[in-house]
Structures are given as C-alpha cells and as structure tokens.
Write an enzyme that holds these catalytic residues in place. Structure first.
Site, PDB file in Angstrom:
ATOM      1  N   SER A  99       0.811  -1.213   0.000  1.00 21.99           N
ATOM      2  CA  SER A  99       0.000   0.000   0.000  1.00 21.99           C
ATOM      3  C   SER A  99       0.848   1.269   0.000  1.00 21.99           C
ATOM      4  CB  SER A  99      -0.963  -0.040   1.193  1.00 21.99           C
ATOM      5  OG  SER A  99      -1.896   0.999   1.121  1.00 21.99           O
ATOM      6  N   ASP A 235      -2.516   6.412  -3.567  1.00 23.07           N
ATOM      7  CA  ASP A 235      -1.383   5.788  -2.885  1.00 23.07           C
ATOM      8  C   ASP A 235      -0.842   4.677  -3.779  1.00 23.07           C
ATOM      9  OD1 ASP A 235      -3.465   3.978  -2.552  1.00 23.07           O
ATOM     10  OD2 ASP A 235      -2.859   3.393  -0.537  1.00 23.07           O
ATOM     11  N   ASP A 237      -0.895   1.433  -4.013  1.00 20.46           N
ATOM     12  CA  ASP A 237      -1.689   0.330  -4.552  1.00 20.46           C
ATOM     13  C   ASP A 237      -3.057   0.769  -5.046  1.00 20.46           C
ATOM     14  OD1 ASP A 237      -2.928   0.702  -2.047  1.00 20.46           O
ATOM     15  OD2 ASP A 237      -3.420  -1.427  -1.882  1.00 20.46           O
ATOM     16  N   ASP A 239      -5.808   2.032  -3.519  1.00 20.48           N
ATOM     17  CA  ASP A 239      -7.078   1.849  -2.805  1.00 20.48           C
ATOM     18  C   ASP A 239      -7.495   3.092  -2.027  1.00 20.48           C
ATOM     19  OD1 ASP A 239      -5.324   1.719  -0.665  1.00 20.48           O
ATOM     20  OD2 ASP A 239      -6.056  -0.191   0.107  1.00 20.48           O
TER      21      ASP A 239
END
Length: 441
Positions: A99, A235, A237, A239
């Site tokens: 993440s 960010d 990743d 999400d």
C-alpha cells in the site's frame, strides 16, 4: 490462537527479510488448500515494487503446489482484484502490495470469492497451515497469464461511470509511481478529461517516495499554478485517494465522503440513510451529516472495520479521513480511481474549490511515545489522564471533540483535538499532552 502474521490489512513487512519467498509460498499454498473447489482459480496482482516479481513467483508456486491455477494479472490497483474475482467467478485473489509503505516493504492479502477480504478465522487457519512446513502433493496446478486484466478492470469502471461527462475538464493526477499510473489516466481520458500526470514513472523503488496520497504537498504545490480544475493523489496500490482543488487546498477523505453522501442522498441512493467512518473523522463531518439528516456510524481506525460496519447495517458508503472510500454499491473494497470518479460525478461540473459539503474544524494531532505498550496502557488508564480528557471533552461539548487513544501499530499515544479555532485546539491539546506525558515519565 492470536494472529502473528496477519494485521488488519494482510501480511506486511520488509521484503526478503520478514516477507520472504518461502513465507509467501507457504501463505499462498495454505490459502488455496482452504478452498472447497477441486481446482481453484486464483488471481494474482501486484504493485510496482521491485520485490513484486519475486513474491509473485513465490505466490504462484504456492498456488500451483496446492493444485490451483495462478492467473497472473500483473501490475493492477488492489481494488481491481475483488472486482475481477466477482466478474470471472474465481475462488480467490492474492494481492502483493504494501500500500502506502516505502518500496522496501511488501505484503500479501487475500480476497475471497465474494470479493471481500478473508475472515479472521480463515486468516488464522492460513497461519496455522503455513507454519506446518511443506507437504507432499500430487495435485499440481498451472501458471497462466490473465491477458485482459487491465481492460476487464476498466470495463467495470465503465459499467458504473460510463455516462460521466468530463469533456474539457483539466485534471492533474499524482499516481505515486504505483499501480494506478496507467489505468487512472486511461479511464478519465475516456470520459473526456484532459489529464496530466506526475509520479507516473515507476522504477521499482520510487513508489510513494515523497509523492502520492501520503505526501500530498507535491500535488498541492503544482495545483497552485491554476492550470487545473482539480487534482487527485493515489497511494501506491490505488485503494485510497485525496483531492486538491484549483487553489491548492487539500480535500481529505472526510470531505470526499461528505460530497458523495450528499450526492447519493439527493439521488435517493444512500442505502440505509447513513455512512460509516472511523474515530478520526473530523467533527465538522459529523455536524454536516447531522444537518443533512444522515446517520453516522463510528468504527475503530481501519478500512476493514468500516467495511464490516457497512455490511452489518446494509449501508453502501463509508471510509476514512486518509482517503479510503468504500462504495459497496460498486465494489466490496475501497477504490481510489472509482472514488475520484464518484467525486467528479457528485460535483456535476461544479468547482471543487466551491464544494461546501462540510466545514472542517481546525485539528491538532500529537503523537507521544511510550517505552512499551504496557507503559502506554498504564498512562491511558491513569486517573489524571482520564480526568483531563473528561474536562477537555466537556469544554468542547457541541463545538469540537477530543480523542486520546493508543496507536494500533506503535507504542504511541495519539492526542487529537478539534476546536472552532486553531488557538483553542492548540491550547486544549497542549493541556492533554502535559497530562499524558506526566504519566509516561
């Protein structure tokens, strides 16, 4: 049995040290062994970290060693995984990502066939099986390429936002050198927007490096040029997302949720008439929702808890101040690209700088370090600290709020105060910090 590997968002740590190829293989193999399907089909996606190739190979080996087929989707935003699991009727998805963490870290999280993260019980069983060591098997699966994974994800976004008209709108995207660097501009350009990019050239080590949703100042500085109507920062990743208006002012998750909640309320689509947010959400958000007649449920910090609360209540919308926004009417997880599209849909062509969905109160947040978690717990339970918190809460009753809590990941006491003015927030926060520090000494 307490979980030792899984946190609130999968298994995460230093790649090659904590998260080794051996551990990744064992986790993937154990996860597939839990499936009741004779030959489970498992999607594997990753972000842009240099350790992603190693862990992808290890996860694929674990899947095939357990008799499943590994479908390699390559670099994709995390939220693509649950959507594609549902779209293709797959047994499982494994996402390789840490993440918003720096490139040295990586992680693995699993999504079940329904698109939701695995239950605590399932994660405990995976840990138990992974710790048992290798087991002989004659069931051998295959490793396949999912050639259309990117287009399938874009198709899901088109299905929901295909009528959104953004022709001529000037957007600046900060892709954090992460998993959104191709797909975020692609979907927005399909809707007619004029898109410029920053941090969209991943090299394996520059993911989240001074850019993205956790380093929003870079985007805010570019936005102050006045050349763009709105900016969005994802960010690593993909999400989560934060926005920046044309004046360079940051629009955090609270405001994005408020904009979306009012939009869905106007359309009669706010299932259950409420939203779920965490304890970190600004007092101004609660005031705005109260004025609009929208119920608010409050959860601990973590999008997992927000998701669970939404499902429990039958609501569709919620999220976190940090930019995790969950719209269960579209996806079973937070999706930064979809949240940006939802924000633009809710604005309906209006200026983000004139959003007016809520008035955010000034906030002061201080982290105080304890020697260990035992000392942290003693400080929070001390009578002088509880008395100081009660006094501060009474002082700000109806005008602001106080939150003194333990960090879930570090031996820190987080002291947060929101008040009508910066000065009052600072004064009250200083008083609380003195009370806590006295007990930490």
């Amino acid at each position: 049995m307490a979980r030792k590997l899984f946190g609130t968002d999968g298994v995460r740590g230093s790649a090659g040290e904590f998260l080794t190829a051996e551990l990744a293989l064992a986790l993937a193999r154990a996860a597939v062994e839990l499936s009741e399907e004779p030959r489970p089909q498992v999607l594997v996606v990753r972000d842009t970290r240099e350790s992603g190739d190693m862990l992808e190979a290890a996860v694929a080996a674990g899947i095939t060693a357990a008799g499943g087929d590994a479908l390699l989707g390559g670099v994709l935003p995390t939220p693509a995984a649950p959507l594609l699991v549902r779209r293709h009727g797959l047994a499982l998805a494994a996402v390789i990502s840490a993440s918003h963490n720096p490139y040295q870290d990586n992680g693995i999280k699993f999504f079940a066939a329904d698109g939701f993260k695995l239950s605590d019980a399932a994660e405990l069983e995976i840990e138990r099986r992974a710790g048992e060591g290798p087991r002989p098997s004659t069931r051998i699966g295959r490793v396949l390429r999912h050639a259309h994974a990117e287009e399938d994800y874009l198709s899901e976004l088109e299905r929901r936002y295909g009528t959104l008209e953004l022709t001529g709108m000037r957007l600046l995207l900060d892709c954090a050198n992460g998993a959104t660097h191709r797909l975020a501009p692609a979907i927005l350009e399909r809707r007619g927007a004029l898109v410029e990019l920053m941090a969209a050239d991943p090299d394996g080590r520059n993911i989240n490096a001074g850019v993205g949703a956790t380093h929003i100042d870079a985007l805010a500085a570019r936005m102050r040029s006045g050349a763009y109507d709105a900016g969005f920062a994802f960010d690593g990743d993909g999400d989560r997302v934060l926005a920046v208006d044309r004046r360079g002012e940051v629009v955090d998750g609270d405001e994005l949720i408020a904009i979306s909640a009012l939009h869905y309320q106007r359309l009669g689509l706010l299932d259950g008439g409420g939203v779920a947010v965490t304890v970190m959400s600004n007092y101004g958000f609660h005031a705005a929702m109260r004025d609009a007649g929208i119920d608010v449920a409050v959860t601990p910090v973590g999008d997992r808890y927000v998701n669970e609360e939404l499902r429990r209540r039958g609501w569709r919308l919620g999220g976190e101040q940090s930019g995790h926004i969950i719209d269960l009417g579209f996806s079973p997880s937070g999706d930064g690209i979809a949240s940006a599209l939802l924000t633009l849909e809710a604005l309906g062509g209006a200026d983000l700088a004139e959003r007016g969905a809520m008035h955010k109160l000034p906030q002061r947040l201080v982290n105080l370090r304890a020697e260990d978690r035992a000392g942290l717990a003693r400080a929070l339970a001390a009578d002088p600290v509880e008395h100081a918190v009660a006094q501060a809460s009474a002082k700000l009753s109806g005008r602001g709020r106080v939150l003194v809590r333990a960090s879930g990941t570090e031996p820190l006491v987080r002291v947060m105060v929101e008040a009508p003015s910066e000065q009052e927030a600072e004064t009250v926060c200083d008083e609380l910090c003195r009370a806590v520090e006295a007990e930490l000494d």
